[in-house]
Write an enzyme that holds these catalytic residues in place. Structure first.
Site, PDB file in Angstrom:
ATOM      1  N   GLU A 159      23.296 -28.295  25.711  1.00  0.00           N
ATOM      2  CA  GLU A 159      24.349 -27.422  25.193  1.00  0.00           C
ATOM      3  C   GLU A 159      25.516 -28.274  24.700  1.00  0.00           C
ATOM      4  O   GLU A 159      26.345 -28.715  25.513  1.00  0.00           O
ATOM      5  CB  GLU A 159      24.876 -26.507  26.304  1.00  0.00           C
ATOM      6  CG  GLU A 159      23.856 -25.597  26.909  1.00  0.00           C
ATOM      7  CD  GLU A 159      24.545 -24.444  27.628  1.00  0.00           C
ATOM      8  OE1 GLU A 159      24.421 -23.316  27.172  1.00  0.00           O
ATOM      9  OE2 GLU A 159      25.235 -24.699  28.633  1.00  0.00           O
ATOM     10  N   HIS A 185      26.950 -27.155  34.189  1.00  0.00           N
ATOM     11  CA  HIS A 185      27.317 -26.467  32.945  1.00  0.00           C
ATOM     12  C   HIS A 185      28.596 -27.104  32.388  1.00  0.00           C
ATOM     13  O   HIS A 185      29.463 -27.532  33.154  1.00  0.00           O
ATOM     14  CB  HIS A 185      27.539 -24.976  33.224  1.00  0.00           C
ATOM     15  CG  HIS A 185      27.740 -24.191  31.957  1.00  0.00           C
ATOM     16  ND1 HIS A 185      28.935 -24.180  31.293  1.00  0.00           N
ATOM     17  CD2 HIS A 185      26.883 -23.433  31.232  1.00  0.00           C
ATOM     18  CE1 HIS A 185      28.810 -23.431  30.198  1.00  0.00           C
ATOM     19  NE2 HIS A 185      27.567 -22.970  30.140  1.00  0.00           N
ATOM     20  N   ASN A 196      23.282 -16.172  30.943  1.00  0.00           N
ATOM     21  CA  ASN A 196      24.381 -16.695  31.769  1.00  0.00           C
ATOM     22  C   ASN A 196      25.606 -15.802  31.568  1.00  0.00           C
ATOM     23  O   ASN A 196      26.303 -15.916  30.575  1.00  0.00           O
ATOM     24  CB  ASN A 196      24.675 -18.144  31.341  1.00  0.00           C
ATOM     25  CG  ASN A 196      25.853 -18.737  32.102  1.00  0.00           C
ATOM     26  OD1 ASN A 196      26.276 -18.197  33.131  1.00  0.00           O
ATOM     27  ND2 ASN A 196      26.374 -19.842  31.607  1.00  0.00           N
ATOM     28  N   TRP A 197      25.828 -14.940  32.541  1.00  0.00           N
ATOM     29  CA  TRP A 197      26.925 -13.960  32.407  1.00  0.00           C
ATOM     30  C   TRP A 197      28.300 -14.566  32.662  1.00  0.00           C
ATOM     31  O   TRP A 197      29.315 -13.911  32.454  1.00  0.00           O
ATOM     32  CB  TRP A 197      26.704 -12.779  33.360  1.00  0.00           C
ATOM     33  CG  TRP A 197      25.551 -11.912  32.979  1.00  0.00           C
ATOM     34  CD1 TRP A 197      24.792 -12.011  31.843  1.00  0.00           C
ATOM     35  CD2 TRP A 197      25.019 -10.810  33.710  1.00  0.00           C
ATOM     36  NE1 TRP A 197      23.823 -11.045  31.836  1.00  0.00           N
ATOM     37  CE2 TRP A 197      23.949 -10.289  32.977  1.00  0.00           C
ATOM     38  CE3 TRP A 197      25.354 -10.218  34.933  1.00  0.00           C
ATOM     39  CZ2 TRP A 197      23.196  -9.196  33.418  1.00  0.00           C
ATOM     40  CZ3 TRP A 197      24.614  -9.137  35.382  1.00  0.00           C
ATOM     41  CH2 TRP A 197      23.542  -8.633  34.621  1.00  0.00           C
TER      42      TRP A 197
HETATM   43  P1  PGA Z   1      27.466 -19.017  24.499  1.00  0.00           P
HETATM   44  O1  PGA Z   1      27.394 -19.773  25.898  1.00  0.00           O
HETATM   45  O2  PGA Z   1      26.093 -18.450  24.243  1.00  0.00           O
HETATM   46  O3  PGA Z   1      28.511 -17.978  24.685  1.00  0.00           O
HETATM   47  O4  PGA Z   1      27.814 -20.028  23.472  1.00  0.00           O
HETATM   48  C1  PGA Z   1      26.286 -20.530  26.263  1.00  0.00           C
HETATM   49  C2  PGA Z   1      26.524 -21.146  27.599  1.00  0.00           C
HETATM   50  O5  PGA Z   1      27.667 -21.499  27.905  1.00  0.00           O
HETATM   51  O6  PGA Z   1      25.599 -21.285  28.407  1.00  0.00           O
END
Ligand code: PGA
Length: 239
Positions: free
Chosen positions: A156, A90, A8-9
């Site tokens: 997450e 997200h 996920n950029w």
């Molecule tokens: P991170 O982000 O790997 O920079 O913690 C993960 C995400 O937000 O999908």
């Protein structure tokens, strides 16, 4: 089952940098289980020029038919560009753009209707790090009524995103057990892949993926730069 790796950029990389990244990664052996989520303006170019890679949108509109919705792009538009996957809900969308569960469900439904593969993100906010966090996650999923399509659920926790804090393995094990049981209760365990996201890097990726019921990782910061992502993939696939 090989783990799915989602890069996920977010709002990073120029078009040129994105093309160079895709060029380099497409000549590796790691592309089969890799899904790249670049910024939306690049999607049509990248899908056209790198047909062997899998691309994902970072978001989709709540509106499903064309109309006067300045700034929006529909699930059907993404599909017409050849995009296969779509992130929905997200944490950054939930927090920065006030996306509620009701909004997320509309986006989810639009994705399914357009035959985009949905990746729903769930996770407790900072304030419920310790209290009832599992109830919070399951309440985000209880909104889903239609489990007719295959689905990826990305867990997450907000306090892990971009912080270099990951939940300890025991906590992750219990969380994914709860998610797996939820899917079993809905009789969809065979349609849903559960993945983890939040501060995944080359030092922790193997341990995270060794925990039961974790079938992949969603990587933000460590996926933006080619060398950093390759370090993770090398770590994962080397013996
Ligand atoms: P991170 O982000 O790997 O920079 O913690 C993960 C995400 O937000 O999908």
């Amino acid at each position: 089952m090989s783990p799915i790796i989602i890069a996920n950029w977010k709002m990073n990389n120029s078009l040129k940098e994105s093309e160079e990244f895709c060029q380099k990664i497409s000549s590796t052996n790691y592309i089969n289980n890799l899904i790249i989520a670049p910024p939306a303006p690049y999607l049509a170019y990248l899908v056209r020029d790198f047909a062997d890679l899998n691309f994902c949108a970072q978001d989709v509109s709540i509106f499903d038919v064309n109309g006067a919705y300045t700034g929006e792009y529909s699930a059907n538009m993404l599909k017409s560009c050849g995009v296969k996957y779509c992130l929905i809900g997200h944490n950054e969308r939930r927090v920065l753009f006030n996306e509620s569960n009701e909004i997320i469900i509309r986006k989810y439904q639009n994705a399914i209707d357009a035959d985009l593969f949905p990746i729903i993100c769930v996770g407790e906010p900072l304030e419920s790090q310790y209290n009832n966090y599992k109830d919070h996650i399951l309440s985000q999923l209880n909104f889903i009524k239609d489990f007719s399509s295959d689905l990826i659920i990305a867990y997450e926790p907000a306090w892990s995103i971009g912080t270099q804090n990951t939940p300890d393995p025991e906590r992750l094990k219990h969380t994914f057990e709860a998610l797996h049981n939820f899917c079993k209760q809905k009789s969809v365990a065979n349609k849903v892949r559960l993945i983890y996201g939040g501060s995944v890097d080359s030092n922790n990726v193997k341990q995270i993926l060794s925990i039961s019921n974790i079938g992949g990782v969603l990587i933000g910061k460590a996926s933006i730069d080619y060398t950093s992502l390759m370090k993770i993939l090398d770590k994962l696939y080397s013996q």
